[in-house]
Design a protein around this motif. Sequence first.
Motif, PDB file in Angstrom:
ATOM      1  N   PRO A 472       0.815  -1.212   0.000  1.00  0.00           N
ATOM      2  CA  PRO A 472       0.000   0.000   0.000  1.00  0.00           C
ATOM      3  C   PRO A 472       0.857   1.273   0.000  1.00  0.00           C
ATOM      4  O   PRO A 472       2.072   1.183  -0.149  1.00  0.00           O
ATOM      5  CB  PRO A 472      -0.749  -0.138   1.328  1.00  0.00           C
ATOM      6  N   ALA A 473       0.200   2.427   0.176  1.00  0.00           N
ATOM      7  CA  ALA A 473       0.921   3.696   0.313  1.00  0.00           C
ATOM      8  C   ALA A 473       1.713   3.659   1.617  1.00  0.00           C
ATOM      9  O   ALA A 473       1.261   3.090   2.614  1.00  0.00           O
ATOM     10  CB  ALA A 473      -0.076   4.851   0.340  1.00  0.00           C
ATOM     11  N   HIS A 474       2.918   4.228   1.604  1.00  0.00           N
ATOM     12  CA  HIS A 474       3.748   4.258   2.811  1.00  0.00           C
ATOM     13  C   HIS A 474       4.202   5.691   3.098  1.00  0.00           C
ATOM     14  O   HIS A 474       4.826   6.313   2.232  1.00  0.00           O
ATOM     15  CB  HIS A 474       5.009   3.398   2.636  1.00  0.00           C
ATOM     16  N   PRO A 475       3.947   6.216   4.307  1.00  0.00           N
ATOM     17  CA  PRO A 475       4.504   7.521   4.681  1.00  0.00           C
ATOM     18  C   PRO A 475       5.980   7.357   5.060  1.00  0.00           C
ATOM     19  O   PRO A 475       6.296   6.820   6.121  1.00  0.00           O
ATOM     20  CB  PRO A 475       3.657   7.925   5.891  1.00  0.00           C
ATOM     21  N   MET A 476       6.879   7.788   4.176  1.00  0.00           N
ATOM     22  CA  MET A 476       8.317   7.569   4.389  1.00  0.00           C
ATOM     23  C   MET A 476       8.912   8.721   5.188  1.00  0.00           C
ATOM     24  O   MET A 476       8.767   9.886   4.828  1.00  0.00           O
ATOM     25  CB  MET A 476       9.035   7.431   3.039  1.00  0.00           C
ATOM     26  N   HIS A 532      12.484   5.314   6.879  1.00  0.00           N
ATOM     27  CA  HIS A 532      11.580   4.172   7.055  1.00  0.00           C
ATOM     28  C   HIS A 532      10.137   4.575   6.855  1.00  0.00           C
ATOM     29  O   HIS A 532       9.787   5.759   6.893  1.00  0.00           O
ATOM     30  CB  HIS A 532      11.754   3.583   8.459  1.00  0.00           C
ATOM     31  N   CYS A 533       9.314   3.556   6.666  1.00  0.00           N
ATOM     32  CA  CYS A 533       7.875   3.795   6.657  1.00  0.00           C
ATOM     33  C   CYS A 533       7.456   4.085   8.092  1.00  0.00           C
ATOM     34  O   CYS A 533       7.871   3.406   9.026  1.00  0.00           O
ATOM     35  CB  CYS A 533       7.140   2.574   6.134  1.00  0.00           C
ATOM     36  N   HIS A 534       6.613   5.107   8.283  1.00  0.00           N
ATOM     37  CA  HIS A 534       6.201   5.458   9.642  1.00  0.00           C
ATOM     38  C   HIS A 534       4.988   4.669  10.122  1.00  0.00           C
ATOM     39  O   HIS A 534       4.513   4.860  11.235  1.00  0.00           O
ATOM     40  CB  HIS A 534       5.964   6.959   9.795  1.00  0.00           C
ATOM     41  N   ILE A 535       4.446   3.790   9.298  1.00  0.00           N
ATOM     42  CA  ILE A 535       3.368   2.925   9.790  1.00  0.00           C
ATOM     43  C   ILE A 535       3.994   1.956  10.786  1.00  0.00           C
ATOM     44  O   ILE A 535       4.950   1.244  10.459  1.00  0.00           O
ATOM     45  CB  ILE A 535       2.685   2.195   8.615  1.00  0.00           C
ATOM     46  N   ALA A 536       3.484   1.977  12.011  1.00  0.00           N
ATOM     47  CA  ALA A 536       4.112   1.196  13.086  1.00  0.00           C
ATOM     48  C   ALA A 536       4.288  -0.258  12.667  1.00  0.00           C
ATOM     49  O   ALA A 536       5.346  -0.858  12.865  1.00  0.00           O
ATOM     50  CB  ALA A 536       3.271   1.291  14.360  1.00  0.00           C
ATOM     51  N   TRP A 537       3.258  -0.834  12.035  1.00  0.00           N
ATOM     52  CA  TRP A 537       3.290  -2.268  11.698  1.00  0.00           C
ATOM     53  C   TRP A 537       4.294  -2.536  10.581  1.00  0.00           C
ATOM     54  O   TRP A 537       4.814  -3.640  10.462  1.00  0.00           O
ATOM     55  CB  TRP A 537       1.901  -2.773  11.299  1.00  0.00           C
ATOM     56  N   HIS A 538       4.554  -1.534   9.728  1.00  0.00           N
ATOM     57  CA  HIS A 538       5.462  -1.771   8.598  1.00  0.00           C
ATOM     58  C   HIS A 538       6.925  -1.640   9.005  1.00  0.00           C
ATOM     59  O   HIS A 538       7.769  -2.411   8.544  1.00  0.00           O
ATOM     60  CB  HIS A 538       5.144  -0.803   7.451  1.00  0.00           C
ATOM     61  N   VAL A 539       7.245  -0.658   9.836  1.00  0.00           N
ATOM     62  CA  VAL A 539       8.645  -0.551  10.283  1.00  0.00           C
ATOM     63  C   VAL A 539       8.961  -1.749  11.178  1.00  0.00           C
ATOM     64  O   VAL A 539      10.070  -2.300  11.138  1.00  0.00           O
ATOM     65  CB  VAL A 539       8.953   0.828  10.926  1.00  0.00           C
ATOM     66  N   GLY A 542      10.100  -4.482   9.093  1.00  0.00           N
ATOM     67  CA  GLY A 542      11.396  -4.353   8.435  1.00  0.00           C
ATOM     68  C   GLY A 542      11.515  -3.329   7.327  1.00  0.00           C
ATOM     69  O   GLY A 542      12.537  -3.272   6.648  1.00  0.00           O
ATOM     70  N   LEU A 543      10.466  -2.470   7.134  1.00  0.00           N
ATOM     71  CA  LEU A 543      10.507  -1.473   6.054  1.00  0.00           C
ATOM     72  C   LEU A 543      11.373  -0.296   6.515  1.00  0.00           C
ATOM     73  O   LEU A 543      10.876   0.767   6.893  1.00  0.00           O
ATOM     74  CB  LEU A 543       9.076  -1.027   5.712  1.00  0.00           C
ATOM     75  N   TYR A 544      12.673  -0.505   6.456  1.00  0.00           N
ATOM     76  CA  TYR A 544      13.618   0.401   7.119  1.00  0.00           C
ATOM     77  C   TYR A 544      15.004   0.270   6.499  1.00  0.00           C
ATOM     78  O   TYR A 544      15.473  -0.840   6.247  1.00  0.00           O
ATOM     79  CB  TYR A 544      13.700   0.010   8.613  1.00  0.00           C
TER      80      TYR A 544
HETATM   81 CU   LIG Z   1       4.372   1.376   5.262  1.00  0.00          CU
END
Ligand SMILES: [Cu+2]
Length: 586
Positions: A472-476, A532-539, A542-544
């Motif tokens: 999905p969209a990710h707030p980086m 990193h992505c600021h979505i808690a579940w995504h970071v 490992g989206l970092y």
């Molecule tokens: Cu994300």
Amino acid sequence: MRLNYLAALFLGSFVVAQNDYPNLPTSFLQTSSPVTPLLQGFPWGTRTANNTNPYPPATGVIRAYDFTIKRGTVAPDGYTRDVLLVNGKFPGPLIEANWGDTIQVTVHNEISGPAEGTALHWHGLLQKTSQWMDGVPGVQQCPIPPGGSFTYSFLADLYGSSWYHSHYSAQYAGGLFGPMIIHGPSTVNYDIDIGPVMLTDYYHKDYFSILEGVMGTNPDLSLIAPQSVNNLINGRNNFDCSTLTSDDTAHCVSNAGISKFKFTAGKKHRLRLINAGAEAIQMFSIDGHNMTVIANDFVPIIPYQTQVVTLGVGQRTDVIVQGLPVKQGSYTMRSSIADCSRTIQPNATAIVYYSIFNKESKPKSTPWPAFTEAVANNCANDPLTETQPWFPITPDPSPPTTETITIGFGQNASGNSVFTMNTVSFRANYNEPILLLSKLGNNSYPDSPEWNVYNFGSNSSMRIIINNPGGPAHPMHLHGHNMFVESVGLGSWDGTVVRPANPQRRDVQIVPAGGYLVLQITADNPGAWPLHCHIAWHVSAGLYVTVLERPADIANLPIPSIMSQTCRDWAAFENTTVVDQIDSGL
Ligand SMILES: [Cu+2]
Ligand SMILES: *[C@@H]1O[C@H](CO)[C@@H](O)[C@H](O)[C@H]1NC(C)=O
Ligand SMILES: *[C@@H]1O[C@H](CO)[C@@H](O)[C@H](O)[C@H]1NC(C)=O
Ligand SMILES: *[C@@H]1O[C@H](CO)[C@@H](O)[C@H](O)[C@H]1NC(C)=O
Ligand SMILES: *[C@@H]1O[C@H](CO)[C@@H](O)[C@H](O)[C@H]1NC(C)=O
Ligand SMILES: *[C@@H]1O[C@H](CO)[C@@H](O)[C@H](O)[C@H]1NC(C)=O
Ligand SMILES: *[C@@H]1O[C@H](CO)[C@@H](O)[C@H](O)[C@H]1NC(C)=O
Ligand SMILES: *[C@@H]1O[C@H](CO)[C@@H](O)[C@H](O)[C@H]1NC(C)=O
């Protein structure tokens, strides 16, 4: 306050106790109380938004706070649940300073039953004179062990609206966050500072149980993309308890109450919108009122008018709202979770009232059509063409290096769901923070790729192209910088920069699903900076990556010995307790 400031000028340094900020009663989360500037006068001297960025004054004033972090229970929407709290408050206490003050926060980790480490991050500040105070465990510091204390001390080096939050696992999604205001020169005059307006998607489960699903081996969407159950404005909203199973209704009271904001006819109000949620993009609007956007994150922009503001997680938008020429009446303030998130109850509301007699009355106002349309269709930030920084800065038109990083999602070798950047899913080593290893001359991690460090050496600037083919969209979010946002869109980048002489700058930008984000960094801040992505579940998944900037200069940073002491203290804790690092660690 003024006396303190004058004293500070003479004494060089002066501590102002800020634990109970007098202008902001604890009730601010129920009924907003306007914030008044900390000092009469202008400690930033002749600096204005036109001529200053990014040179903060040195006021010599220390704003000292004492934070005790503990478990507790709250019921912001009527449903009682366990959380982690700063000084017993949800959201946490306001940090307030003038531009150029030193903010000093002593954190006591009293999390027990079970014990957890912690570390606090001061979102958006540059930390140019204290790169080790950014608060990310495994990157700049070891976690503060249970029973331990750590004092953060850093310059309020930018001005505007922001927040602080735990960067240890997904603790902030479990309550560990609060607002931060730094007063500075203004670009647009206003009469009343309404203060923080925190927008947060909300869950009834604790963060650790949610992560067990997110990080698990069952790729069921309801687990890997957890559904929020409510949406809050300044930590409040109603919830319909009858939608719960009978077990849960015992912990639930309907009509818990909503936030209320007093407006004054004809006056200009400044609202500091902050998306401090775990996952959702928020669409914010006030019925019957237009808004003038004056800043994105910590960057003042040329004002523009709108009826809806979009905020990805971590983003802030400062708006000026002109009071209507009315003596009475009440209007609905709304923040809705955009259609790209999974949620049971997307709509947060609050009351804007003009007379005390309307404070309790349910507004009869209706949403702007533009709002309803945006909620259904928009999972992206406002166009870059609209968001032009007030103070122009031109990035190097041909940066010496470019990295392309592609976001992916899948299962790792043990079947756990993970996000990847260039096929690698990050995992922090709490015992060996990247900055501290670098200070010792070690910038390579031969045994495992999961460190995800991009070493940019001595490059004077770097461009990073982030591709997000799957969504999905990710707030980086990038730490340590206001990044230049050179382009963002669907498909892949065509090589053009939006407004090359003065691109948008901010510290979080949404990369759309099926799209790309082009950002550029001027290497003016040697350090180890999370991107990193600021979505808690995504970071967590490992989206970092870490941007390692000018390691030769990191070697010369005056990193204090308390940083290695904290690592020894953490190691001692790990000696007696097995740390269940369920996620990337961040
Ligand atoms: Cu994300
Ligand atoms: C809001 O802005 C629109 C479009 O610029 C304008 O027509 C309208 O009068 C404004 N309404 C208020 C209440 O300021
Ligand atoms: C939430 O608000 C939107 C926009 O006003 C509306 O269309 C929708 O029906 C509301 N949803 C719920 C569950 O109340
Ligand atoms: C300050 O900058 C703004 C926006 O760039 C501009 O409109 C204004 O004229 C400037 N003011 C001065 C005094 O230079
Ligand atoms: C997969 O990810 C999980 C969660 O981060 C981690 O515990 C596990 O060790 C990883 N497996 C492998 C083989 O890397
Ligand atoms: C640098 O640190 C990494 C991570 O602990 C380690 O694997 C590596 O051996 C170290 N390199 C040197 C030269 O010490
Ligand atoms: C510039 O950055 C690239 C990585 O993007 C790196 O390979 C290169 O060595 C760096 N150049 C210098 C001079 O440090
Ligand atoms: C951890 O325990 C070992 C064995 O008891 C001891 O030698 C070591 O000093 C301890 N480390 C710390 C940091 O306390």
